[in-house]
Design a protein around this motif. Structure first.
Motif, short mmCIF file in Angstrom:
data_model
loop_
_atom_site.label_atom_id
_atom_site.label_comp_id
_atom_site.label_asym_id
_atom_site.label_seq_id
_atom_site.Cartn_x
_atom_site.Cartn_y
_atom_site.Cartn_z
N ILE A 25 -5.05 -9.54 58.49
CA ILE A 25 -5.84 -9.50 59.73
C ILE A 25 -5.00 -8.89 60.85
O ILE A 25 -5.47 -7.99 61.57
N LEU A 26 -3.77 -9.36 61.01
CA LEU A 26 -2.88 -8.79 62.03
C LEU A 26 -2.65 -7.30 61.78
O LEU A 26 -2.67 -6.49 62.71
N GLN A 27 -2.44 -6.96 60.52
CA GLN A 27 -2.17 -5.57 60.15
C GLN A 27 -3.33 -4.66 60.52
O GLN A 27 -3.15 -3.59 61.12
N ASN A 28 -4.54 -5.08 60.20
CA ASN A 28 -5.71 -4.23 60.47
C ASN A 28 -6.06 -4.18 61.95
O ASN A 28 -6.55 -3.15 62.43
N ILE A 29 -5.80 -5.25 62.67
CA ILE A 29 -6.01 -5.20 64.12
C ILE A 29 -5.00 -4.24 64.73
O ILE A 29 -5.33 -3.45 65.64
N TYR A 30 -3.77 -4.27 64.24
CA TYR A 30 -2.73 -3.35 64.71
C TYR A 30 -3.17 -1.90 64.51
O TYR A 30 -3.00 -1.05 65.38
N ASN A 62 -1.59 -17.46 70.18
CA ASN A 62 -1.20 -16.33 71.03
C ASN A 62 -0.73 -15.11 70.24
O ASN A 62 0.16 -14.37 70.66
N LEU A 63 -1.35 -14.90 69.07
CA LEU A 63 -1.01 -13.74 68.27
C LEU A 63 -2.00 -12.60 68.48
O LEU A 63 -1.69 -11.44 68.18
N LEU A 64 -3.18 -12.91 68.96
CA LEU A 64 -4.15 -11.88 69.31
C LEU A 64 -4.94 -12.32 70.52
O LEU A 64 -5.00 -13.51 70.86
N SER A 65 -5.54 -11.36 71.18
CA SER A 65 -6.41 -11.66 72.32
C SER A 65 -7.69 -10.86 72.16
O SER A 65 -7.75 -9.88 71.40
N VAL A 66 -8.73 -11.30 72.85
CA VAL A 66 -10.04 -10.67 72.75
C VAL A 66 -10.37 -10.02 74.09
O VAL A 66 -10.36 -10.69 75.13
N GLN A 78 2.39 -8.53 67.80
CA GLN A 78 3.04 -7.31 67.30
C GLN A 78 4.42 -7.63 66.74
O GLN A 78 4.79 -7.12 65.66
N THR A 79 5.17 -8.46 67.45
CA THR A 79 6.52 -8.83 66.98
C THR A 79 6.45 -9.58 65.65
O THR A 79 7.24 -9.33 64.74
N THR A 80 5.48 -10.50 65.55
CA THR A 80 5.31 -11.27 64.31
C THR A 80 4.92 -10.36 63.15
O THR A 80 5.50 -10.44 62.05
N PHE A 81 3.96 -9.48 63.39
CA PHE A 81 3.50 -8.56 62.34
C PHE A 81 4.64 -7.67 61.86
O PHE A 81 4.89 -7.55 60.65
N GLN A 82 5.36 -7.05 62.79
CA GLN A 82 6.43 -6.13 62.40
C GLN A 82 7.59 -6.85 61.73
O GLN A 82 8.22 -6.31 60.82
#
Length: 345
Positions: A25-30, A62-66, A78-82
């Motif tokens: 999910i984080l990857q595709n939002i990125y 606090n990993l994504l916002s809308v 972004q930091t967590t994903f990378q």
């Protein structure tokens, strides 16, 4: 690391499944930000209800916002994903797939970036970072001459190279071939200039017109400026290039209609270094041009080919029949999955 992850997956499979899903999910939002929940659900193959549960969790931490336009990653996201990319690549089986692809294509190394650059343009950024890391691994300290080709992929890759590459090295970027008859910003000269800018290196230019006969350009070889650059090309420690789809490359270079029809008749699928070839690796047509030839790659220690997306899968597979064994192919899952799928059919 891979064995430890395998043991963890055996111990707590539910935990690993949740981690994989949240990472994807984080990857595709990125890649797609800003993106709505419905589009994202379709992309990862989950129901909107399942996706809502997971995105609510990620938002609460606090990993994504809308936003009004859709979901985006926060700085923490972004930091967590990378930071998780290397671990998750192992969990998602990317490393095993790289070895399988190397065996199928019969080249020494394949590196696969998650995603499909045909659909997610940010995948090219990840491919570029991998090019920089690969060159950093392979190039010795001291003076290094890097020959680069032009093209849209190479122009994008140039902007992602890192100044780290120049640590303990003096880099000189040179065009691998003469003029390509393409837009100025994607010609090899411009690519070399951008590579030098982003790494803190130097560059040289090679101004050779495209549609010129061998008889016409032979006197150019006596020009001092051209001879000096070609001498540097001959001393290249590394070559970085892309692989093109034959039909697109022929049209982009405004080749004569008769030549385009001939390429279609002969079933050309790919292009590299001005050579057009079919699926078996048979060279159908060659654009006469000054600079590196395909045969010259055999003598260059570090050859990095960069190409991705499902649209290039056939061209990549065909090119590797001509490529030197020491080639490092940097591609994405879009191309890799299609190539491997073809093997298992």
């Amino acid at each position: 690391m891979h064995q430890d992850l395998a043991r963890l997956e055996a111990l707590a499979p539910d935990l690993i499944l949740v981690a994989k899903l949240r990472y994807q999910i984080l990857q595709n939002i990125y890649w797609m930000a800003p993106v709505g929940r419905r589009v994202l659900a379709q992309k990862i193959g989950k129901s909107e209800r399942v996706l809502r549960t997971e995105t609510d969790f990620l938002r609460a931490h606090n990993l994504l916002s809308v936003t009004k336009s859709g979901m985006v990653l926060t700085q923490k996201g972004q930091t967590t994903f990378q930071g998780l990319e290397a671990v998750m690549d192992n969990l998602l089986g990317v490393r095993a797939k790289e070895q399988q692809l190397s065996a199928v294509l019969q080249i020494d190394h394949c590196l696969i970036v998650p995603g499909d650059s045909d659909q997610q343009t940010k995948v090219l950024d990840d491919m570029g970072k991998l090019v920089s890391e690969t060159l950093d691994l392979l190039l010795p300290n001291g003076d290094n001459i890097i020959a680069a080709m032009g093209g849209t992929t190479m122009a994008k890759i140039a902007d992602t190279l890192s100044p780290k590459l120049s640590a303990h090295r003096k880099l000189t970027f040179v065009p691998a071939r003469g003029g390509l008859g393409e837009a100025v910003d994607i010609q090899a000269n411009a690519v070399c200039a951008r590579m030098a800018f982003h790494t803190g290196g130097q560059y040289r230019v090679l101004y050779i017109p495209e549609h010129v006969s061998e008889r016409a350009y032979r006197p150019l070889l006596e020009e001092t400026a051209i001879k000096d650059v070609l001498a540097l090309v001959d001393k290249s420690a590394s070559v970085v290039h892309s692989i093109g789809v034959a039909a697109l490359m022929a049209k982009r270079r405004n080749m004569p209609l008769a030549t385009i029809k001939m390429l279609e008749k002969e079933h050309a699928v790919g292009e590299a270094f001005g050579y057009f070839f079919d699926a078996s690796g048979r060279v159908i047509y060659k654009i006469p041009r000054i600079g590196l030839q395909l045969r010259d790659l055999q003598n260059i220690p570090c050859v990095v080919a960069v190409a991705g997306g499902q649209s290039k899968a056939v061209a990549i597979k065909a090119y590797t029949k001509l490529a030197p064994k020491q080639t490092w192919l940097i591609t994405d899952e879009g191309a890799a999955n299609l190539i491997l799928k073809g093997v298992t059919l």
